[in-house]
Design an enzyme around this catalytic site. Structure first.
Site, PDB file in Angstrom:
ATOM      1  N   LYS A  30      -6.664   1.297  -8.109  1.00 19.09           N
ATOM      2  CA  LYS A  30      -6.969   2.011  -6.867  1.00 19.09           C
ATOM      3  C   LYS A  30      -5.683   2.273  -6.068  1.00 19.09           C
ATOM      4  O   LYS A  30      -4.797   1.431  -6.027  1.00 19.09           O
ATOM      5  CB  LYS A  30      -7.929   1.139  -6.044  1.00 19.09           C
ATOM      6  CG  LYS A  30      -8.623   1.873  -4.906  1.00 19.09           C
ATOM      7  CD  LYS A  30      -9.775   1.035  -4.372  1.00 19.09           C
ATOM      8  CE  LYS A  30      -9.346   0.149  -3.232  1.00 19.09           C
ATOM      9  NZ  LYS A  30     -10.445  -0.469  -2.494  1.00 19.09           N
ATOM     10  N   LYS A  51      -5.526 -14.369  -0.805  1.00 18.05           N
ATOM     11  CA  LYS A  51      -4.179 -14.375  -0.217  1.00 18.05           C
ATOM     12  C   LYS A  51      -3.574 -15.768  -0.181  1.00 18.05           C
ATOM     13  O   LYS A  51      -2.376 -15.933  -0.396  1.00 18.05           O
ATOM     14  CB  LYS A  51      -4.211 -13.756   1.183  1.00 18.05           C
ATOM     15  CG  LYS A  51      -4.480 -12.253   1.128  1.00 18.05           C
ATOM     16  CD  LYS A  51      -4.209 -11.554   2.437  1.00 18.05           C
ATOM     17  CE  LYS A  51      -4.484 -10.067   2.298  1.00 18.05           C
ATOM     18  NZ  LYS A  51      -4.325  -9.343   3.554  1.00 18.05           N
ATOM     19  N   LYS A  84      -2.183   0.356  -0.219  1.00 12.56           N
ATOM     20  CA  LYS A  84      -0.955   0.080   0.537  1.00 12.56           C
ATOM     21  C   LYS A  84      -0.180  -1.075  -0.081  1.00 12.56           C
ATOM     22  O   LYS A  84       1.010  -1.228   0.145  1.00 12.56           O
ATOM     23  CB  LYS A  84      -1.309  -0.300   1.986  1.00 12.56           C
ATOM     24  CG  LYS A  84      -1.963   0.819   2.783  1.00 12.56           C
ATOM     25  CD  LYS A  84      -2.459   0.265   4.117  1.00 12.56           C
ATOM     26  CE  LYS A  84      -3.283   1.288   4.884  1.00 12.56           C
ATOM     27  NZ  LYS A  84      -3.893   0.718   6.081  1.00 12.56           N
TER      28      LYS A  84
END
Length: 332
Positions: A197, A114, A200
């Site tokens: 996959k 991140k 979200k």
């Protein structure tokens, strides 16, 4: 025989869980509560690493709890609570931060990934210390097992290292947990990007089947799912990733073998098959959504369940904290 204690948590970062969450983890939470002393937590403090409007965060926290109950998490069989309702999470989180090395924290893949995307200047400190709070979440309840996917194994290893470090320096205070690697059940991929996959963080939610979407929306998403060349409904992940993904979804929800579904649609086209998948998905998800909406309508009842769970969780957590503080030499 004493039942093994299980601890698991889920973040309330979206309005709805998706099919991958359900089949990959939450369905197994429901199974695990039957034979284990299960503690399940909506980790709302972890959600603060992402900036969210307060009213939306509150809505999502309650929606997460309602969905867990609707999926079969039973407060009579487990302890269901909100992380922020138990102050000891923050207290032990600080102790874990004081035990962890800077290099150790820097190597955690979630922070590396991140911070590389957004740059270190725009990455909050909470994301860096996140794994230490996660370790505290687990160690507070003296968990034997932590159900996780293979990608979370690193977090359990750090938790074990920190617990072992504390125990050897200050005296026994924490159970060293083991990762309970979730059975590699159905691997659910994105409907629009069937080689990725279901997640979200997808570029578009068109490929994500959400539990709280209306049946009409989910039917539309399935009917517009990416398919492959040809007409045959056969499982071949390399040549037919789209159809293979839909076969996996059908099989996981209907309980039918993939080979039997292939036979059922022999000689039929993709349109018929997608309609069949949509029917199965709607049949399974409709009552879950309905129950979650009912619970959200009765917020008093929902909060009563969460308050009761927090009381049970606090009793265990405060005992752990008292022992840890005593070992550290903190005056109580």
């Amino acid at each position: 025989m004493t039942r093994k204690r299980v601890l698991s948590g889920i973040q309330p970062t979206h309005d709805s869980f998706h099919l991958g969450n359900y089949l990959g983890a939450l369905k197994q939470w429901v199974d695990l509560q039957e034979e284990h002393d299960a503690f399940y937590c909506v980790v709302d403090l972890h959600a603060l690493t992402i900036e969210t409007e307060p009213a939306l965060l509150r809505k999502r926290i309650l929606a997460s709890a309602a969905q867990l109950l609707a999926l079969g998490v039973d407060p009579d069989k487990c302890t269901l609570f909100l992380q922020s309702h138990v102050p000891a999470h923050n207290q032990l989180g600080w102790i874990m931060e004081c035990l962890a090395g800077f290099g150790e924290a820097s190597r955690m893949t979630q922070f590396k990934d991140k911070s590389q995307k957004t740059g270190t200047d725009r990455t909050v400190v909470g994301l860096f210390t996140y794994p230490m709070l996660q370790a505290a979440d687990i160690l507070l309840y003296q968990a034997d097992l932590v159900p996780v996917g293979e990608d979370q194994r690193q977090h359990i290893e750090l938790t074990r290292d920190l617990a072992g470090r504390f125990n050897s320096r200050y005296g026994q205070a924490f159970q060293l947990p083991d990762a309970y690697i979730l059975k590699s059940g159905a691997k659910i991929n994105d409907l629009q990007e069937p080689t990725s996959k279901m997640s979200k963080s997808a570029n578009s939610m068109q490929g994500v089947i959400e539990l709280m979407d209306t049946p009409e929306i989910n039917v539309k998403k399935i009917k517009s799912a990416m398919t492959d060349t040809g007409r045959e409904v056969v499982f071949d992940e390399k040549e037919k990733p789209g159809i293979s993904n839909l076969l996996t979804i059908h099989s996981a929800l209907s309980g039918k073998k993939i080979s039997d579904i292939e036979k059922e649609y022999e000689g039929k086209g993709y349109g018929d098959f997608k309609a069949g998948v949509a029917e199965v998905v709607v049949e399974v998800l409709r009552p879950i959504r309905q129950r979650a909406l009912e619970l959200l309508e009765d917020e008093t009842y929902l909060l009563k369940i969460l308050t009761g769970g927090a009381l049970k969780a606090r009793a265990v957590a405060e005992k752990t904290m008292a022992n840890a503080y005593q070992n550290l030499g903190l005056v109580q």
